[in-house]
Scaffold this motif. Sequence first.
Motif, short mmCIF file in Angstrom:
data_model
loop_
_atom_site.label_atom_id
_atom_site.label_comp_id
_atom_site.label_asym_id
_atom_site.label_seq_id
_atom_site.Cartn_x
_atom_site.Cartn_y
_atom_site.Cartn_z
N CYS A 393 0.86 -1.18 0.00
CA CYS A 393 0.00 0.00 0.00
C CYS A 393 0.90 1.24 0.00
CB CYS A 393 -0.91 0.01 1.22
SG CYS A 393 -1.97 1.47 1.28
N LYS A 504 -5.80 -8.09 7.50
CA LYS A 504 -5.55 -7.17 6.40
C LYS A 504 -6.62 -7.30 5.31
CE LYS A 504 -1.79 -5.07 7.70
NZ LYS A 504 -1.78 -3.62 7.92
N ASP A 507 -9.69 -5.69 6.49
CA ASP A 507 -9.54 -4.23 6.36
C ASP A 507 -9.78 -3.79 4.92
OD1 ASP A 507 -8.94 -4.03 9.00
OD2 ASP A 507 -6.77 -3.88 8.73
N PHE A 508 -9.26 -4.60 3.98
CA PHE A 508 -9.44 -4.27 2.56
C PHE A 508 -10.92 -4.33 2.19
CE2 PHE A 508 -10.10 -6.05 -1.71
CZ PHE A 508 -9.57 -5.03 -2.47
N THR A 510 -13.65 -4.19 4.15
CA THR A 510 -14.48 -3.17 4.81
C THR A 510 -14.11 -1.77 4.31
OG1 THR A 510 -12.91 -3.20 6.66
CG2 THR A 510 -14.93 -4.49 6.89
N GLY A 511 -12.80 -1.53 4.10
CA GLY A 511 -12.38 -0.21 3.61
C GLY A 511 -12.90 0.06 2.22
N ALA A 512 -12.62 -0.89 1.29
CA ALA A 512 -13.11 -0.71 -0.08
C ALA A 512 -14.63 -0.84 -0.13
CB ALA A 512 -12.46 -1.75 -0.99
N LYS A 514 -16.93 0.11 1.96
CA LYS A 514 -17.66 1.35 2.28
C LYS A 514 -17.75 2.26 1.07
CE LYS A 514 -16.06 1.29 7.06
NZ LYS A 514 -14.99 1.80 7.95
N CYS A 637 -5.95 7.47 -6.31
CA CYS A 637 -6.11 7.14 -4.89
C CYS A 637 -6.08 8.44 -4.07
CB CYS A 637 -4.99 6.19 -4.43
SG CYS A 637 -5.16 5.67 -2.72
N SER A 639 -6.63 8.84 -0.91
CA SER A 639 -5.95 8.67 0.39
C SER A 639 -4.45 8.88 0.25
CB SER A 639 -6.23 7.28 0.96
OG SER A 639 -7.61 7.09 1.11
#
Length: 677
Positions: A393, A504, A507-508, A510-512, A514, A637, A639
């Motif tokens: 990342c 991880k 996280d990917f 749930t992060g993506a 949303k 990106c 972020s």
Amino acid sequence: MQENKKKQILLVGNPNVGKSTVFNTLCNKKQKTGNYAGVTVASHSGKYVYENEEVEVVDLPGSYSVYPSSEDEAIFSKYLIDEQKNYAGVVYILEALSLKRGLLLFQQIQDLGIPMMLIVNQIDQAERRGVTIDVKKFSEALGIKIIQTNAKEQIGIDEVREAVYNNEFLKADKISFETPSEHKDFIQKLASHKGFDNEYKAWMSLSLGTDLGRIGSVVEQINASETKSLVPKRLQVQETVRRYQYVDKILEDVISKKAQFKELLTEKLDKVLVHKFWGYVVFLIILLVIFQSVFFLAEYPMNWIESFFSWLAAFTGEHLPAGPVNSLISNGIVPGIGGIVVFAPQIGILLYFLYLLEDSGYMARVVFLMDRLLRPFGLNGKSIVPLVSGTACAIPAVISTRNIENVKERLLTILVTPFMTCSARLPVYSIVIGLIISEGSFLGIKYKALVLMAMYLLGFLVALLSAAILKGFIKNQGKTYLVMDLPAYKKPLFGYDFKMVLGKVWDFITGAGKIIFIVSIIIWFLSYFGPKQKADELVAADVHLDHSYLAKMGKGIEPVIAPLGYDWKMGVGILTSFVAREVFVGTMSTLYSLEDDAPEVKVIDKMRRDVKPNGEKVFSFATGISVLLFYAFAMQCVSTLAVVYRETKSWKWTGFQVVMMTGLAYFVSMIAYQILK
């Protein structure tokens, strides 16, 4: 109920002594341990409860000295000094095989009058090497509590908790550093003038040369004639030499080694793995195996996930009342999220292999190998850390540039790191490679795996070439060097790394998820409604996709994207994925699911069959290569952009990076399509 007491402690030590592993084991956290300096670039904190006492553990960046030479070391020194009143003591971690190196920083902190206890970690490595440490003598010589641990196996961790609970932190009775006689009078005068309670604080304030916390520079406050010969760097060198002489005397009585021990596996392996030719060959073979596994091993779970979401879309479509809600869920949200979740196995497999390599000690060799390769391109040897981290990342990778001392070399690294192939690109690469590359193989390696590896190498190559060009515009001042330890090879913690990967991947998802959830709703809304078709309508609902607002927007940008070979659906995908690259896949899934024909057909098959009005395949070989190249270079990106701005504090360089990457992506994709069509 008895109320918990609270306490804060600091974890301190050199890089690569297992500090993060101790932190994870104490707090049951999942902070990844790295084998090279710079992984922990800012302090992390976690908590545990022992005997009704809540302990906050602050894991500071690894450092070799209290005198900072990079931003992460400055974080370490400033926190250590400024926050002294807030923590109970320092838990200092030494690596059993590197006691001499680690004792330099230990003694500096001890001489500052900070209460400490000492952990000698990785005792299993010392035993394997025939090294014996007399802990009793060691403890007496340093005047401190010492605990031996093997944090990976949780050996000694309970003893650490017990010692922290009992406040077994100790201050030194006397200062171990003896001020050189030529400076003694001046240091005493300075200590008295500033009100320091020991001479070492006065010595440190001179050796720093700049302000740091409450022990700031005082050179300018003292008579200039007395400080003329006090050059900070010379003082630091003088201190280092004296401290190592003192440490040698201590270790003579503490360490014993077997007279001869046979060449260990580490030495044997390093003859090949860091060889200037065979090292690169082995690295390429390892990459091939990983990418082959990404496609081969992930195939089955991906089919299961795809079938589940197809079933879920059909189930919601059949059982929810007909209308907008049914369409939103069955054609918008479920296919959109399913389109990204399906790539979780590939991301998980890739990360798992990377964690195993890191845990085994091999990644440190990769850093060493790559350092030789990078220097001609004007990058700092320490640039390897963010570049390697960027394959996972770009966000932590950009942050890890704080480890680079030279400001301009750091900026150069920040600008080129996002070219490295991150995990967010993997879903895009995977679906496009699946569309345009056949199932054949070469020497047992799938063509798809070879193309995926080529995309990773392309990202690395473009990062190097960009650095070589940009170095002409960003002049470097001075040179810096990569100084790192090559740790002994170790058996990876397969189960622990598997848990890390699950975290991880979650996280990917749930992060993506949303982002894709919101994007799916917006796309569905724009595709469900269209311009009015009757006089009494405000807007038309439940229109065909081609008559929707989304189609009108997409077709509006077609003149811009047509030279790249894209139709309006891909244009919409590129626009929405400006937030995050993986959104392209979720957008495509939603768009192709919105077509009401053949709902049982898989999305990828719909994409494969889709044709333009002139009969050409939408995803031809030329178009597919164009998409791959676009996502290899474009800065898609938000972020990462935010982190780049935070690290550079410059709109100019952040804007330059967006224009440079996106401009390059557009130009290269257009050339590739025009040649291959």
